[in-house]
Design a protein around this motif. Structure first.
Motif, PDB file in Angstrom:
ATOM      1  N   CYS A 194      -8.151  -8.734   0.584  1.00  0.00           N
ATOM      2  CA  CYS A 194      -8.433  -7.423   1.169  1.00  0.00           C
ATOM      3  C   CYS A 194      -9.690  -7.498   2.031  1.00  0.00           C
ATOM      4  O   CYS A 194     -10.646  -8.209   1.693  1.00  0.00           O
ATOM      5  N   LEU A 195      -9.671  -6.757   3.115  1.00  0.00           N
ATOM      6  CA  LEU A 195     -10.865  -6.544   3.915  1.00  0.00           C
ATOM      7  C   LEU A 195     -11.436  -5.219   3.448  1.00  0.00           C
ATOM      8  O   LEU A 195     -10.733  -4.203   3.427  1.00  0.00           O
ATOM      9  N   GLU A 196     -12.705  -5.251   3.023  1.00  0.00           N
ATOM     10  CA  GLU A 196     -13.372  -4.053   2.511  1.00  0.00           C
ATOM     11  C   GLU A 196     -14.713  -3.913   3.205  1.00  0.00           C
ATOM     12  O   GLU A 196     -15.697  -4.511   2.784  1.00  0.00           O
ATOM     13  N   GLY A 197     -14.721  -3.159   4.306  1.00  0.00           N
ATOM     14  CA  GLY A 197     -15.942  -3.007   5.079  1.00  0.00           C
ATOM     15  C   GLY A 197     -16.359  -4.355   5.637  1.00  0.00           C
ATOM     16  O   GLY A 197     -15.609  -4.994   6.360  1.00  0.00           O
ATOM     17  N   THR A 210       0.873  -1.165   0.000  1.00  0.00           N
ATOM     18  CA  THR A 210       0.000   0.000   0.000  1.00  0.00           C
ATOM     19  C   THR A 210       0.913   1.218   0.000  1.00  0.00           C
ATOM     20  O   THR A 210       1.775   1.372   0.868  1.00  0.00           O
ATOM     21  N   ASP A 211       0.744   2.061  -1.002  1.00  0.00           N
ATOM     22  CA  ASP A 211       1.578   3.242  -1.178  1.00  0.00           C
ATOM     23  C   ASP A 211       0.652   4.452  -1.296  1.00  0.00           C
ATOM     24  O   ASP A 211       0.120   4.720  -2.365  1.00  0.00           O
ATOM     25  N   SER A 257      -6.548   2.138  -3.098  1.00  0.00           N
ATOM     26  CA  SER A 257      -6.618   1.506  -1.782  1.00  0.00           C
ATOM     27  C   SER A 257      -7.816   2.005  -0.979  1.00  0.00           C
ATOM     28  O   SER A 257      -8.013   1.578   0.158  1.00  0.00           O
ATOM     29  N   SER A 258      -8.618   2.870  -1.561  1.00  0.00           N
ATOM     30  CA  SER A 258      -9.753   3.462  -0.852  1.00  0.00           C
ATOM     31  C   SER A 258     -10.696   2.392  -0.298  1.00  0.00           C
ATOM     32  O   SER A 258     -11.245   1.584  -1.050  1.00  0.00           O
ATOM     33  N   GLY A 259     -10.837   2.348   1.024  1.00  0.00           N
ATOM     34  CA  GLY A 259     -11.735   1.401   1.671  1.00  0.00           C
ATOM     35  C   GLY A 259     -11.197  -0.015   1.750  1.00  0.00           C
ATOM     36  O   GLY A 259     -11.908  -0.924   2.177  1.00  0.00           O
ATOM     37  N   LYS A 260      -9.950  -0.225   1.341  1.00  0.00           N
ATOM     38  CA  LYS A 260      -9.369  -1.568   1.310  1.00  0.00           C
ATOM     39  C   LYS A 260      -8.199  -1.679   2.282  1.00  0.00           C
ATOM     40  O   LYS A 260      -7.395  -0.775   2.398  1.00  0.00           O
TER      41      LYS A 260
END
Length: 100
Positions: A43-46, A8-9, A28-31
């Motif tokens: 990835c965990l997304e919500g 993640t950058d 990476s928004s929300g991830k």
């Protein structure tokens, strides 16, 4: 193509091959990257667990309710679910269960 790293950058998630060469980028928004396998990452997304390939293409989705992703390796990832450890493949298909 083997996946060797996912970083993640800032606002981006970047994938790299075994030679350290950049493969792909996605937002990476929300991830939150929670595991990296040999040719996929998790990835965990919500309230969802989502898997992606090395080109950041979505593979599969499952609910994260009651699950904590513990590790991804090879072709699978493992979640702690209550007193059980459950293993899933990159398509989020259940493979096996053992006691935690």
């Amino acid at each position: 193509m083997a996946l060797s790293d996912v970083k993640t950058d800032g606002s981006w998630i970047k994938t790299f091959d075994e030679k350290g060469k950049h493969i792909s980028t996605m937002s990476s928004s929300g991830k939150d990257v929670v595991g990296i396998g040999s040719d996929f990452f998790v990835c965990l997304e919500g309230s969802w667990i989502k898997t992606y390939d090395e080109k950041c293409k979505h593979i599969a989705t499952m609910s994260s309710s009651g699950k904590i992703v513990r590790v991804a390796a090879g072709q699978t990832f493992t979640c702690k679910e209550g007193s059980w450890m459950k293993t899933y493949d990159k398509n989020c298909k259940h493979q096996n269960t053992r006691s935690a």
